[in-house]
Design an enzyme around this catalytic site. Sequence first.
Site, short mmCIF file in Angstrom:
data_model
loop_
_atom_site.label_atom_id
_atom_site.label_comp_id
_atom_site.label_asym_id
_atom_site.label_seq_id
_atom_site.Cartn_x
_atom_site.Cartn_y
_atom_site.Cartn_z
N HIS A 156 0.83 -1.22 0.00
CA HIS A 156 0.00 0.00 0.00
C HIS A 156 0.86 1.26 0.00
O HIS A 156 0.46 2.29 0.55
CB HIS A 156 -0.95 0.05 1.21
CG HIS A 156 -1.66 -1.23 1.47
ND1 HIS A 156 -2.84 -1.57 0.84
CD2 HIS A 156 -1.37 -2.28 2.29
CE1 HIS A 156 -3.25 -2.76 1.26
NE2 HIS A 156 -2.35 -3.22 2.13
N SER A 277 14.40 20.71 -16.59
CA SER A 277 13.19 21.48 -16.85
C SER A 277 13.59 22.78 -17.53
O SER A 277 14.65 23.34 -17.24
CB SER A 277 12.49 21.76 -15.52
OG SER A 277 11.72 22.93 -15.61
N LYS A 283 15.65 20.85 -11.43
CA LYS A 283 15.03 19.57 -11.80
C LYS A 283 15.94 18.62 -12.56
O LYS A 283 16.75 19.03 -13.37
CB LYS A 283 13.80 19.85 -12.69
CG LYS A 283 12.61 20.36 -11.94
CD LYS A 283 12.12 19.30 -10.98
CE LYS A 283 10.63 19.33 -10.76
NZ LYS A 283 9.82 19.18 -11.91
N GLU A 290 9.52 7.37 -17.15
CA GLU A 290 8.14 7.83 -17.39
C GLU A 290 7.68 7.44 -18.79
O GLU A 290 6.51 7.11 -19.00
CB GLU A 290 8.06 9.35 -17.19
CG GLU A 290 8.23 9.73 -15.74
CD GLU A 290 8.38 11.23 -15.51
OE1 GLU A 290 8.22 11.65 -14.36
OE2 GLU A 290 8.68 11.97 -16.47
#
Length: 459
Positions: A156, A277, A283, A290
């Site tokens: 979880h 970024s 970043k 992804e």
Amino acid sequence: MSLWGGRFLDESNKLFKKFNTSLSFDYILAKEDIFASIAWSKSLVETGVLTKNEQKRIETALISLKEEIYKNPESILQSDCEDIHSWIEVNLIEKVGELGKKLHTGRSRNDQITTDLKLWCKSNIQILLENILNLQKSFILTAELYHDVIIPGYTHLQRAQPITFAYWCLAYVEMLKRDFDRLKDTLKRLNISPLGSGALSGTGWNINREKLALSMGFSCATNNALDSVSDRDYIVELLSSASISMMHLSRFSEDLIFFNSSESNFIELSDSITSGSSLMPQKKNPDPLELIRGKCGRVYGSLLSILVVLKALPLSYNKDMQEDKENLFDAIKTWNNSLSIANLVLNNIKLNRLSCYQAAEKGYSNATEVADYLVKKGVTFREAHHISGKIVLQAINDNKALKDLDLSKFQLYSNLIENDIYSHITLEACIKKRKSKGGVAFSQVEQEIIKEKIRLNIV
Ligand code: ARG
């Protein structure tokens, strides 16, 4: 030029012609089509349709066509042929004249296309199998490198019990083993030749289809021509295997994205595989992971697409089936690329041992150990679980880890707890005791790594 002009008086409508053609995507089957055509031409010698000499001339022309294509595959796209089968026939005729018109005797594009597709799948499956093995090797080497790094294991997405990074790697090796076996299994059913099935009811020429099948590297010939030209099960199977494997890769990606997050800080991805970024200078984004996660959806889409195309499709060949290719080609390429990128990422991570350890220490992932300790002292597990829960609550209130809780606090909940509790609840102790088959114990994981290194031939 079309292959079927005789019956028609009028020219094809331009828009329809464009809609009908598959050349823009089936041109990649040129190699397979030529390979199967050469095999077919040999069978035609046995039936007496071609002389040995004619067959040789056809074969030589097809081979030189293959070489031309090899140099410039996209040259095919200049033509306005309907599909790759027509293109090859037209070009063969250009090379050998009238003789080239004999090659299509006794066959149909219906058995031709599924033969080509099966050949294409076979060679791509070999590349996929290789890629899966390579990824497994990287997992094993990574496991070896980080065999002693403890990380929290989650359920979880909450810290559950400590595991090691190596153990996490081995979980993916297991998934990839199943992916490998699924592909092998798909290959077994796929490796049966439909050539010589004709349009739908078999060929009218006396072809030894078994011999033909073996000559192309298939294990045997199909049993029923009507089924042979209708069958695209192998595409469904292959795309199911692709979907399941992509699902594994997406979970791998998600795990690493999470491990790489500022919140976890378990791993760092090297600069060479991350992007920045345009706005926020701090970043460093895990783009390859992804993308794998995103591409999984695209592969699922291709599985669904072929299932829907085939649903309730009457036997045998229908033009709907031309829609089997683009998604198949795309999905297999995507799967192969994703396997390679996953491998690249794995070779470009650095573990932050301290953050991993500290995270494993937080979150009371050793609470099960307190319960097991009490069980050893004669308490029933259910009762022990309850007591251990109370102790965790106490620790939360005191804002302490279990290992930092005073013995007197433990004893508030059970006077069976003694000083030896502390040695039972270290992360190392939690891990070491799970040594039955499949457990996380260091010894167990080391054995597994040794076994896998032998299986994968890693020296
Ligand atoms: N381009 C067709 C396909 O990809 C080849 C088979 C054509 N057969 C036919 N009867 N029109 O499915």
